[in-house]
Design a protein around this motif. Structure first.
Motif, short mmCIF file in Angstrom:
data_model
loop_
_atom_site.label_atom_id
_atom_site.label_comp_id
_atom_site.label_asym_id
_atom_site.label_seq_id
_atom_site.Cartn_x
_atom_site.Cartn_y
_atom_site.Cartn_z
N CYS A 299 0.85 -1.19 0.00
CA CYS A 299 0.00 0.00 0.00
C CYS A 299 0.88 1.24 0.00
CB CYS A 299 -0.89 0.01 1.24
SG CYS A 299 -1.99 -1.40 1.33
N LYS B 162 0.79 -5.92 6.46
CA LYS B 162 1.06 -5.57 5.06
C LYS B 162 2.07 -4.43 5.00
CE LYS B 162 -3.55 -6.67 3.38
NZ LYS B 162 -4.80 -6.10 2.86
N ASN C 290 -4.69 4.95 12.55
CA ASN C 290 -5.83 4.07 12.25
C ASN C 290 -5.54 3.20 11.04
OD1 ASN C 290 -7.44 5.01 14.36
ND2 ASN C 290 -8.26 6.68 13.14
N ILE C 291 -4.94 3.78 10.01
CA ILE C 291 -4.60 3.01 8.81
C ILE C 291 -3.61 1.91 9.16
CG2 ILE C 291 -3.37 3.12 6.60
CD1 ILE C 291 -4.62 5.95 6.27
N SER C 292 -2.61 2.24 9.97
CA SER C 292 -1.60 1.22 10.32
C SER C 292 -2.25 0.04 11.05
CB SER C 292 -0.48 1.83 11.17
OG SER C 292 -0.92 2.16 12.46
N GLY C 293 -3.24 0.32 11.87
CA GLY C 293 -3.94 -0.76 12.56
C GLY C 293 -4.74 -1.62 11.61
N ASN C 294 -5.31 -1.00 10.58
CA ASN C 294 -6.11 -1.75 9.60
C ASN C 294 -5.26 -2.57 8.64
OD1 ASN C 294 -8.55 -0.79 10.63
ND2 ASN C 294 -8.52 1.00 9.30
N LEU C 295 -4.04 -2.14 8.38
CA LEU C 295 -3.18 -2.84 7.42
C LEU C 295 -2.53 -4.07 8.02
CD1 LEU C 295 -1.43 0.10 5.56
CD2 LEU C 295 -3.24 -1.40 4.71
N GLY C 296 -2.44 -4.12 9.32
CA GLY C 296 -1.81 -5.28 9.95
C GLY C 296 -0.35 -5.39 9.56
N ASP D 167 -5.13 9.69 11.65
CA ASP D 167 -5.58 8.90 10.50
C ASP D 167 -4.55 7.83 10.15
OD1 ASP D 167 -7.89 10.41 10.36
OD2 ASP D 167 -7.18 11.65 8.67
N TRP E 290 3.72 -1.02 3.77
CA TRP E 290 3.17 0.20 3.19
C TRP E 290 4.22 1.28 3.15
CZ3 TRP E 290 0.45 4.12 6.64
CH2 TRP E 290 0.67 3.89 8.00
N CYS F 159 3.09 4.12 14.37
CA CYS F 159 2.58 3.42 13.19
C CYS F 159 3.49 2.27 12.76
CB CYS F 159 2.43 4.40 12.02
SG CYS F 159 1.13 5.62 12.25
#
Length: 84
Positions: A8, A38, A30-36, A27, A40, A75
């Protein structure tokens, strides 16, 4: 390290006020938590983490640099050294 086939990328032009940047830092957290796990890549910040990253004479706000460094750490991101 093995890489998955998905990476990503986020390109950001950061707002100039501390208040607006803090919203972006939240933000990104939050994104880092959702990507697990993966991988980026995030780039284009208008902020530095230390005076070593800047060659000009204008002093920088240490609190702003610390906020950005904390965001990077929270993050799980790493900075890439830049030269030139």
């Amino acid at each position: 390290m093995s890489w998955s086939s998905e990476v990503c990328c986020f390109f950001v032009y950061t707002k100039c006020t501390t208040t607006e940047r803090r919203g972006l830092w939240n933000d990104l957290l939050n994104i880092s938590g959702n990507l697990g796990s993966k991988p980026w890549i995030v780039g284009g910040f208008n902020v530095i983490t230390s005076e070593d990253e800047y060659l000009g004479r204008t002093p920088h706000d240490r609190a702003v640099m610390n906020d950005f460094a904390e965001c990077i750490s929270n993050c799980g991101l790493k900075t890439i050294a830049v030269s030139g």
